[in-house]
Design a protein around this motif. Structure first.
Motif, PDB file in Angstrom:
ATOM      1  N   HIS A 231     -12.019   4.654 -14.799  1.00 59.69           N
ATOM      2  CA  HIS A 231     -11.235   5.490 -13.891  1.00 59.69           C
ATOM      3  C   HIS A 231     -11.316   4.962 -12.457  1.00 59.69           C
ATOM      4  N   LYS A 232     -12.516   4.575 -12.044  1.00 57.22           N
ATOM      5  CA  LYS A 232     -12.710   4.061 -10.684  1.00 57.22           C
ATOM      6  C   LYS A 232     -11.893   2.783 -10.466  1.00 57.22           C
ATOM      7  N   GLU A 233     -11.956   1.867 -11.431  1.00 60.26           N
ATOM      8  CA  GLU A 233     -11.217   0.611 -11.318  1.00 60.26           C
ATOM      9  C   GLU A 233      -9.705   0.866 -11.270  1.00 60.26           C
ATOM     10  N   PHE A 234      -9.251   1.793 -12.095  1.00 61.57           N
ATOM     11  CA  PHE A 234      -7.833   2.138 -12.102  1.00 61.57           C
ATOM     12  C   PHE A 234      -7.421   2.706 -10.742  1.00 61.57           C
ATOM     13  N   THR A 235      -8.218   3.618 -10.224  1.00 61.17           N
ATOM     14  CA  THR A 235      -7.918   4.267  -8.953  1.00 61.17           C
ATOM     15  C   THR A 235      -7.931   3.271  -7.794  1.00 61.17           C
ATOM     16  N   GLU A 236      -8.872   2.337  -7.820  1.00 59.41           N
ATOM     17  CA  GLU A 236      -8.931   1.322  -6.764  1.00 59.41           C
ATOM     18  C   GLU A 236      -7.664   0.478  -6.724  1.00 59.41           C
ATOM     19  N   GLU A 237      -7.080   0.247  -7.872  1.00 57.45           N
ATOM     20  CA  GLU A 237      -5.872  -0.569  -7.949  1.00 57.45           C
ATOM     21  C   GLU A 237      -4.608   0.276  -7.758  1.00 57.45           C
ATOM     22  N   TRP A 238      -4.541   1.398  -8.470  1.00 57.00           N
ATOM     23  CA  TRP A 238      -3.304   2.153  -8.585  1.00 57.00           C
ATOM     24  C   TRP A 238      -3.274   3.472  -7.820  1.00 57.00           C
ATOM     25  N   GLY A 239      -4.389   3.953  -7.325  1.00 53.77           N
ATOM     26  CA  GLY A 239      -4.428   5.253  -6.667  1.00 53.77           C
ATOM     27  C   GLY A 239      -3.615   5.290  -5.383  1.00 53.77           C
ATOM     28  N   SER A 240      -3.439   6.490  -4.840  1.00 50.33           N
ATOM     29  CA  SER A 240      -2.628   6.632  -3.623  1.00 50.33           C
ATOM     30  C   SER A 240      -3.243   5.884  -2.441  1.00 50.33           C
ATOM     31  N   ASP A 241      -4.544   5.637  -2.481  1.00 48.16           N
ATOM     32  CA  ASP A 241      -5.201   4.814  -1.468  1.00 48.16           C
ATOM     33  C   ASP A 241      -5.634   3.473  -2.048  1.00 48.16           C
ATOM     34  N   GLY A 242      -5.102   3.142  -3.209  1.00 50.42           N
ATOM     35  CA  GLY A 242      -5.453   1.895  -3.887  1.00 50.42           C
ATOM     36  C   GLY A 242      -4.764   0.691  -3.289  1.00 50.42           C
ATOM     37  N   LYS A 243      -5.131  -0.475  -3.794  1.00 53.50           N
ATOM     38  CA  LYS A 243      -4.631  -1.741  -3.258  1.00 53.50           C
ATOM     39  C   LYS A 243      -3.105  -1.814  -3.237  1.00 53.50           C
ATOM     40  N   LEU A 244      -2.486  -1.450  -4.342  1.00 50.56           N
ATOM     41  CA  LEU A 244      -1.034  -1.591  -4.429  1.00 50.56           C
ATOM     42  C   LEU A 244      -0.303  -0.664  -3.462  1.00 50.56           C
ATOM     43  N   ALA A 245      -0.753   0.569  -3.368  1.00 52.05           N
ATOM     44  CA  ALA A 245      -0.116   1.526  -2.455  1.00 52.05           C
ATOM     45  C   ALA A 245      -0.309   1.112  -1.005  1.00 52.05           C
ATOM     46  N   VAL A 246      -1.494   0.652  -0.673  1.00 54.13           N
ATOM     47  CA  VAL A 246      -1.778   0.235   0.705  1.00 54.13           C
ATOM     48  C   VAL A 246      -0.924  -0.977   1.083  1.00 54.13           C
ATOM     49  N   LEU A 247      -0.834  -1.940   0.174  1.00 58.52           N
ATOM     50  CA  LEU A 247      -0.013  -3.127   0.451  1.00 58.52           C
ATOM     51  C   LEU A 247       1.458  -2.759   0.611  1.00 58.52           C
ATOM     52  N   MET A 248       1.943  -1.886  -0.264  1.00 60.99           N
ATOM     53  CA  MET A 248       3.342  -1.491  -0.184  1.00 60.99           C
ATOM     54  C   MET A 248       3.616  -0.716   1.108  1.00 60.99           C
ATOM     55  N   THR A 249       2.725   0.182   1.475  1.00 57.56           N
ATOM     56  CA  THR A 249       2.890   0.957   2.698  1.00 57.56           C
ATOM     57  C   THR A 249       2.925   0.045   3.923  1.00 57.56           C
ATOM     58  N   ALA A 250       2.033  -0.931   3.956  1.00 57.88           N
ATOM     59  CA  ALA A 250       1.995  -1.879   5.078  1.00 57.88           C
ATOM     60  C   ALA A 250       3.274  -2.715   5.122  1.00 57.88           C
ATOM     61  N   ARG A 251       3.723  -3.174   3.969  1.00 61.70           N
ATOM     62  CA  ARG A 251       4.944  -3.981   3.918  1.00 61.70           C
ATOM     63  C   ARG A 251       6.148  -3.152   4.363  1.00 61.70           C
TER      64      ARG A 251
END
Length: 113
Positions: free
Chosen positions: A61-81
């Motif tokens: 769950h932690k690994e999934f959240t780190e990648e996919w969560g609302s504060d995860g890598k993908l969301a942060v990168l997309m928000t910045a872009r």
């Protein structure tokens, strides 16, 4: 498609957020299946599982959240872009407006000098 207006850009970015949400759902399915399989011997109840099993589930769950969560890598990168894209469009629109203003400003010779 060329982005010409902020409305176009915001529409495109909303579509990208929705695509991410769909991808998140799809990525969650194997995690949920694995969790269910691990809890099967314990009647499907997390609290009934042994500590090592619960720890493994927590790690998944932690690994999934780190990648996919609302504060995860993908969301942060997309928000910045998305923020950069909006800033770039604003800069481009400001330059176009400046050029337009300069083209329509009366020249010194047109003012009777």
């Amino acid at each position: 498609m060329s982005i010409k207006t902020m409305a176009d850009l915001l529409k495109q970015q909303e579509a990208e957020r929705q695509d991410l949400a769909v991808s998140l759902y799809e990525a969650w399915q194997p995690v949920m299946k694995k969790r269910e399989e691990m809890l099967l011997p314990y009647g499907g109840v997390y609290e009934n599982a042994t500590d090592p099993v619960r720890e493994e589930i927590d790690t998944l769950h932690k690994e999934f959240t780190e990648e996919w969560g609302s504060d995860g890598k993908l969301a942060v990168l997309m928000t910045a872009r998305h923020a950069q894209e909006r800033e770039k469009l604003i800069e481009r629109q400001n330059k176009i407006e400046q050029l337009h203003t300069m083209q329509h400003r009366p020249k010194d010779k047109d003012r009777g000098r």
